[in-house]
Motif scaffolding. Structure first.
Motif, PDB file in Angstrom:
ATOM      1  N   PHE A  90     -55.568-127.182  89.482  1.00 42.56           N
ATOM      2  CA  PHE A  90     -56.920-127.739  89.547  1.00 42.56           C
ATOM      3  C   PHE A  90     -57.340-127.895  88.084  1.00 42.56           C
ATOM      4  CE2 PHE A  90     -61.513-127.110  89.462  1.00 42.56           C
ATOM      5  CZ  PHE A  90     -61.954-127.848  90.551  1.00 42.56           C
ATOM      6  N   PRO A  91     -58.074-128.950  87.728  1.00 42.22           N
ATOM      7  CA  PRO A  91     -58.438-129.116  86.312  1.00 42.22           C
ATOM      8  C   PRO A  91     -59.519-128.130  85.869  1.00 42.22           C
ATOM      9  CG  PRO A  91     -59.291-130.936  87.630  1.00 42.22           C
ATOM     10  CD  PRO A  91     -58.478-130.098  88.563  1.00 42.22           C
ATOM     11  N   PRO A  93     -61.608-116.671  90.326  1.00 44.99           N
ATOM     12  CA  PRO A  93     -60.389-116.051  89.787  1.00 44.99           C
ATOM     13  C   PRO A  93     -59.941-116.690  88.462  1.00 44.99           C
ATOM     14  CG  PRO A  93     -59.845-117.477  91.634  1.00 44.99           C
ATOM     15  CD  PRO A  93     -61.340-117.496  91.515  1.00 44.99           C
ATOM     16  N   ILE A  94     -58.980-116.027  87.769  1.00 49.15           N
ATOM     17  CA  ILE A  94     -58.462-116.577  86.510  1.00 49.15           C
ATOM     18  C   ILE A  94     -56.936-116.710  86.555  1.00 49.15           C
ATOM     19  CG2 ILE A  94     -60.386-115.846  85.018  1.00 49.15           C
ATOM     20  CD1 ILE A  94     -58.512-113.505  84.110  1.00 49.15           C
ATOM     21  N   GLY A  95     -56.404-116.865  87.783  1.00 51.37           N
ATOM     22  CA  GLY A  95     -54.948-116.949  87.956  1.00 51.37           C
ATOM     23  C   GLY A  95     -54.309-118.049  87.118  1.00 51.37           C
ATOM     24  N   MET A  96     -54.974-119.194  87.021  1.00 55.00           N
ATOM     25  CA  MET A  96     -54.378-120.313  86.268  1.00 55.00           C
ATOM     26  C   MET A  96     -54.290-120.020  84.769  1.00 55.00           C
ATOM     27  SD  MET A  96     -55.774-123.828  87.901  1.00 55.00           S
ATOM     28  CE  MET A  96     -57.213-123.305  88.788  1.00 55.00           C
ATOM     29  N   HIS A  97     -55.265-119.262  84.258  1.00 55.43           N
ATOM     30  CA  HIS A  97     -55.210-118.877  82.838  1.00 55.43           C
ATOM     31  C   HIS A  97     -53.936-118.050  82.617  1.00 55.43           C
ATOM     32  CE1 HIS A  97     -59.813-119.203  82.137  1.00 55.43           C
ATOM     33  NE2 HIS A  97     -59.624-119.498  83.400  1.00 55.43           N
ATOM     34  N   THR A 146     -71.057-129.976  88.861  1.00 59.46           N
ATOM     35  CA  THR A 146     -71.596-128.889  89.698  1.00 59.46           C
ATOM     36  C   THR A 146     -72.837-128.248  89.051  1.00 59.46           C
ATOM     37  OG1 THR A 146     -71.125-126.745  90.705  1.00 59.46           O
ATOM     38  CG2 THR A 146     -69.913-127.245  88.691  1.00 59.46           C
ATOM     39  N   ASP A 147     -72.900-128.242  87.724  1.00 56.72           N
ATOM     40  CA  ASP A 147     -74.058-127.621  87.062  1.00 56.72           C
ATOM     41  C   ASP A 147     -75.299-128.514  87.079  1.00 56.72           C
ATOM     42  OD1 ASP A 147     -72.616-125.359  86.560  1.00 56.72           O
ATOM     43  OD2 ASP A 147     -72.009-125.974  84.548  1.00 56.72           O
ATOM     44  N   PHE A 156     -71.420-117.310  92.031  1.00 54.80           N
ATOM     45  CA  PHE A 156     -70.843-118.543  92.584  1.00 54.80           C
ATOM     46  C   PHE A 156     -69.600-118.274  93.424  1.00 54.80           C
ATOM     47  CE2 PHE A 156     -72.245-120.741  88.396  1.00 54.80           C
ATOM     48  CZ  PHE A 156     -73.569-120.575  88.750  1.00 54.80           C
ATOM     49  N   ALA A 182     -67.329-116.263  79.866  1.00 57.99           N
ATOM     50  CA  ALA A 182     -66.614-117.058  78.854  1.00 57.99           C
ATOM     51  C   ALA A 182     -65.903-116.158  77.852  1.00 57.99           C
ATOM     52  CB  ALA A 182     -67.579-118.005  78.148  1.00 57.99           C
ATOM     53  N   GLU A 200     -63.469-132.647  80.331  1.00 66.56           N
ATOM     54  CA  GLU A 200     -64.861-132.512  79.902  1.00 66.56           C
ATOM     55  C   GLU A 200     -65.078-132.902  78.434  1.00 66.56           C
ATOM     56  OE1 GLU A 200     -63.837-131.099  82.473  1.00 66.56           O
ATOM     57  OE2 GLU A 200     -65.557-130.667  83.741  1.00 66.56           O
ATOM     58  N   LYS A 241     -73.993-125.519  75.192  1.00 70.44           N
ATOM     59  CA  LYS A 241     -73.549-124.134  75.429  1.00 70.44           C
ATOM     60  C   LYS A 241     -72.048-124.091  75.700  1.00 70.44           C
ATOM     61  CE  LYS A 241     -74.196-122.264  79.730  1.00 70.44           C
ATOM     62  NZ  LYS A 241     -72.916-121.765  80.286  1.00 70.44           N
ATOM     63  N   ASN A 242     -71.594-124.989  76.599  1.00 72.79           N
ATOM     64  CA  ASN A 242     -70.208-124.891  77.038  1.00 72.79           C
ATOM     65  C   ASN A 242     -69.222-125.458  76.019  1.00 72.79           C
ATOM     66  OD1 ASN A 242     -71.158-123.542  79.211  1.00 72.79           O
ATOM     67  ND2 ASN A 242     -70.999-125.262  80.648  1.00 72.79           N
ATOM     68  N   VAL A 255     -66.641-127.547  93.636  1.00 73.17           N
ATOM     69  CA  VAL A 255     -66.122-126.791  92.490  1.00 73.17           C
ATOM     70  C   VAL A 255     -66.245-125.283  92.724  1.00 73.17           C
ATOM     71  CG1 VAL A 255     -66.331-126.388  89.998  1.00 73.17           C
ATOM     72  CG2 VAL A 255     -66.579-128.707  90.927  1.00 73.17           C
TER      73      VAL A 255
HETATM   74  N1  EPU Z   1     -60.575-121.386  89.272  1.00 78.71           N
HETATM   75  C1  EPU Z   1     -59.549-120.759  89.928  1.00 78.71           C
HETATM   76  N2  EPU Z   1     -58.563-120.149  89.181  1.00 78.71           N
HETATM   77  C2  EPU Z   1     -58.576-120.178  87.829  1.00 78.71           C
HETATM   78  C3  EPU Z   1     -59.639-120.834  87.155  1.00 78.71           C
HETATM   79  C4  EPU Z   1     -60.637-121.421  87.897  1.00 78.71           C
HETATM   80  O1  EPU Z   1     -59.518-120.732  91.152  1.00 78.71           O
HETATM   81  O2  EPU Z   1     -57.657-119.633  87.222  1.00 78.71           O
HETATM   82  C5  EPU Z   1     -61.669-122.022  90.057  1.00 78.71           C
HETATM   83  C6  EPU Z   1     -63.000-121.298  89.841  1.00 78.71           C
HETATM   84  O3  EPU Z   1     -63.112-120.177  90.674  1.00 78.71           O
HETATM   85  C7  EPU Z   1     -63.997-122.382  90.178  1.00 78.71           C
HETATM   86  C8  EPU Z   1     -63.273-123.657  89.736  1.00 78.71           C
HETATM   87  O4  EPU Z   1     -61.900-123.323  89.597  1.00 78.71           O
HETATM   88  O5  EPU Z   1     -64.215-122.426  91.558  1.00 78.71           O
HETATM   89  C9  EPU Z   1     -63.782-124.245  88.424  1.00 78.71           C
HETATM   90  O6  EPU Z   1     -63.711-123.288  87.411  1.00 78.71           O
HETATM   91  P1  EPU Z   1     -63.510-123.654  85.880  1.00 78.71           P
HETATM   92  O7  EPU Z   1     -62.407-122.805  85.375  1.00 78.71           O
HETATM   93  O8  EPU Z   1     -63.396-125.138  85.733  1.00 78.71           O
HETATM   94  O9  EPU Z   1     -64.896-123.195  85.272  1.00 78.71           O
HETATM   95  P2  EPU Z   1     -65.184-122.212  84.064  1.00 78.71           P
HETATM   96  O10 EPU Z   1     -64.345-122.581  82.902  1.00 78.71           O
HETATM   97  O11 EPU Z   1     -65.166-120.813  84.549  1.00 78.71           O
HETATM   98  C10 EPU Z   1     -67.006-123.779  83.036  1.00 78.71           C
HETATM   99  C11 EPU Z   1     -68.452-123.653  82.648  1.00 78.71           C
HETATM  100  C12 EPU Z   1     -69.314-123.570  83.887  1.00 78.71           C
HETATM  101  C13 EPU Z   1     -69.061-124.796  84.742  1.00 78.71           C
HETATM  102  C14 EPU Z   1     -67.565-124.944  85.062  1.00 78.71           C
HETATM  103  C15 EPU Z   1     -67.235-126.189  85.846  1.00 78.71           C
HETATM  104  C16 EPU Z   1     -68.376-122.531  80.543  1.00 78.71           C
HETATM  105  C17 EPU Z   1     -68.680-121.312  79.764  1.00 78.71           C
HETATM  106  N3  EPU Z   1     -68.645-122.482  81.832  1.00 78.71           N
HETATM  107  O12 EPU Z   1     -66.687-122.579  83.744  1.00 78.71           O
HETATM  108  O13 EPU Z   1     -70.657-123.590  83.422  1.00 78.71           O
HETATM  109  O14 EPU Z   1     -69.791-124.706  85.940  1.00 78.71           O
HETATM  110  O15 EPU Z   1     -66.816-124.945  83.829  1.00 78.71           O
HETATM  111  O16 EPU Z   1     -67.573-127.333  85.124  1.00 78.71           O
HETATM  112  O17 EPU Z   1     -67.915-123.533  80.013  1.00 78.71           O
HETATM  113  C18 EPU Z   1     -72.985-123.237  83.473  1.00 78.71           C
HETATM  114  O18 EPU Z   1     -73.022-123.724  82.337  1.00 78.71           O
HETATM  115  O19 EPU Z   1     -74.008-123.021  84.157  1.00 78.71           O
HETATM  116  C19 EPU Z   1     -71.671-122.908  84.057  1.00 78.71           C
HETATM  117  C20 EPU Z   1     -71.523-122.081  85.078  1.00 78.71           C
END
Ligand code: EPU
Length: 415
Positions: free
Chosen positions: A161-162, A122-126, A304-305, A118, A93, A189, A22-23, A327
């Motif tokens: 953070f990665p 946030p999406i600040g890093m994007h 974490t998943d 969860f 996503a 990943e 999926k991811n 996470v």
């Molecule tokens: N975060 C920030 N700021 C940002 C981006 C992220 O603080 O700008 C924080 C998030 O709030 C979170 C942490 O960083 O606490 C990790 O977030 P990350 O960006 O790595 O996760 P994601 O890209 O939103 C993907 C998967 C998730 C999986 C995480 C961690 C997809 C579609 N989703 O989410 O998958 O848990 O990476 O590995 O790829 C799932 O499949 O059940 C699922 C939730």
């Protein structure tokens, strides 16, 4: 509302081949927006999130057709660069279209995602990374309006953070940017490395994906490519834990055991026997697991998943386990449901304390989210009597044929 009914007691044994991740596939679909033409993706799981991403692409102007595990995507020359709130709400996503649309046409309108189960996420890093590349953002009426008046230009970005999503958004933006981009402290990943493979097949020049430094040399244009989606390690790990929790022996095919390095190590430490092959592994469960201490971390740490499923397995351990969630701020809703089944689990800050109990007993529980619903199914498979998992739709977001697969491996389960 749909429910899954499971009667515990049967070992999960036999052989299973896992479907595509999926991811990974969700990001591949977004990558296709980077160049017009026809794309073909193989090993695509029949899951809800792929359908939702299909709706996002259709809204933007692409046409998606599914034939079994193959999807064909036709991307037009002109795009409608927008991801509306109802789609972003249904699937976070969707925000990954930001990087791709900015790179392709210099503009994107994406609803600002809110919090979820969860925590705030946030999406600040994007945003900060894309700003460093020359994008400008304005939040108006809940919609992020992004523009790149002078196009995107490569630069050096070091993530706090990665983050998986931030790394992917920046990667999607960087492939068509002017000059080179370096993403430091990048997520590592396997799904991200798979995205880079697709991008390179489309004519991009991405190096180091799968390590913490990714270098991208921008190219003026890309072209369509065909791709086979990497295996879903979370699906593989979930079935492996179902076998482990029921004392079964399961051969999991189609997934590199290295993708689950830490998870399989922890299962071995808990008393499982694990035999690793090239693209396959076999797990045999112990009578009762030994207690474990685990901390979730970005890859290659413990995922974490896999946290809720691991807690469901450790619920019957001979001792007290500790799982620390690093996470997500708040991934604990499943705990109350597990305790209704007789588990003795509580959260203290980011720590989950699991006092092993002799038995779980089936009852009605709420699915909460994808991995929570999977975890409660694992608990149900090892519990006395019948468990009903409500809101089973969560499972459809990430597991293709979940109930059918488990039934074929010996479970007494139906929908
Ligand atoms: N975060 C920030 N700021 C940002 C981006 C992220 O603080 O700008 C924080 C998030 O709030 C979170 C942490 O960083 O606490 C990790 O977030 P990350 O960006 O790595 O996760 P994601 O890209 O939103 C993907 C998967 C998730 C999986 C995480 C961690 C997809 C579609 N989703 O989410 O998958 O848990 O990476 O590995 O790829 C799932 O499949 O059940 C699922 C939730």
């Amino acid at each position: 509302m749909d429910s899954i009914r499971v009667v515990g007691g049967n070992p999960i044994s036999g052989e299973v081949t896992v479907h595509g991740a999926k991811n990974a596939v969700l990001k591949h679909m977004v990558a296709m927006l980077l160049a017009p033409g026809r794309y073909r993706l193989d090993n695509v799981p029949g899951i809800l999130d792929v359908d939702i991403m299909g709706e996002v692409l259709e809204h933007i102007g692409a046409a998606c057709t599914r034939n079994g595990s193959v999807i064909t995507v036709d991307v037009p020359d002109k795009l409608n660069p927008e991801a509306p709130l109802d789609l972003v709400r249904r699937m976070r996503a969707s925000i990954l279209v930001l990087g791709a649309l900015l790179a392709r046409g210099g503009a994107a309108r994406v609803a600002q995602p809110g919090g979820d189960d969860f925590g705030s996420r946030p999406i600040g890093m994007h945003i900060q990374g894309l700003e460093q590349m020359g994008a400008e953002f304005e939040l108006r009426h809940g919609v992020l309006n992004a523009t790149a008046p002078n196009g995107l230009t490569g630069t050096e970005i070091f993530l706090e953070f990665p983050s998986v999503g931030a790394t992917e958004n920046l990667l999607l933006a960087a492939v068509l940017a002017k000059g080179s981009t370096v993403i430091g402290n990048a997520a590592r990943e396997p799904e991200l490395a798979d995205l880079a493979n697709l991008l390179n097949a489309m004519g991009a020049d991405v190096r180091g994906a799968g390590t913490s430094t990714i270098e991208v040399y921008g190219v003026p244009e890309l072209h369509p490519a065909d791709h086979t989606v990497v295996a879903d390690r979370l699906v593989a790990g979930t079935y492996a834990l179902a076998a482990a929790a029921t004392g079964g022996t399961l051969q999991v095919n189609g997934c590199d055991p290295d993708f689950l390095r830490m998870e399989l190590r922890k299962m071995e430490a808990a008393g499982c026997t694990v035999v690793r092959g090239a693209d396959t592994f076999t797990v045999s469960g112990p009578e009762r697991p030994n207690a474990q201490d685990i901390a979730t971390l970005p890859y290659p740490g413990f995922h974490t998943d896999m946290h809720p499923q691991m807690v469901a397995f450790l619920a019957k351990a001979t001792g007290t386990s500790l799982v620390t969630e690093n996470v997500y701020a708040a991934r604990f809703r499943y705990i109350g449901e597990l305790n209704r089944m007789g588990a003795d689990v509580h959260a203290d800050g980011q720590h989950v304390v699991i006092r092993g109990v002799d038995n779980l007993s089936g009852c009605e529980v709420d699915g909460c989210d994808i991995r929570a619903a999977a975890a409660l199914t694992i608990a149900g498979l090892s519990a006395d009597g019948e468990t009903i998992i409500r809101d089973a739709e969560h499972i459809d977001r990430g597991y293709d044929g979940f109930v059918e697969v488990l039934a074929s491996l010996g479970a007494d389960i139906d929908r």
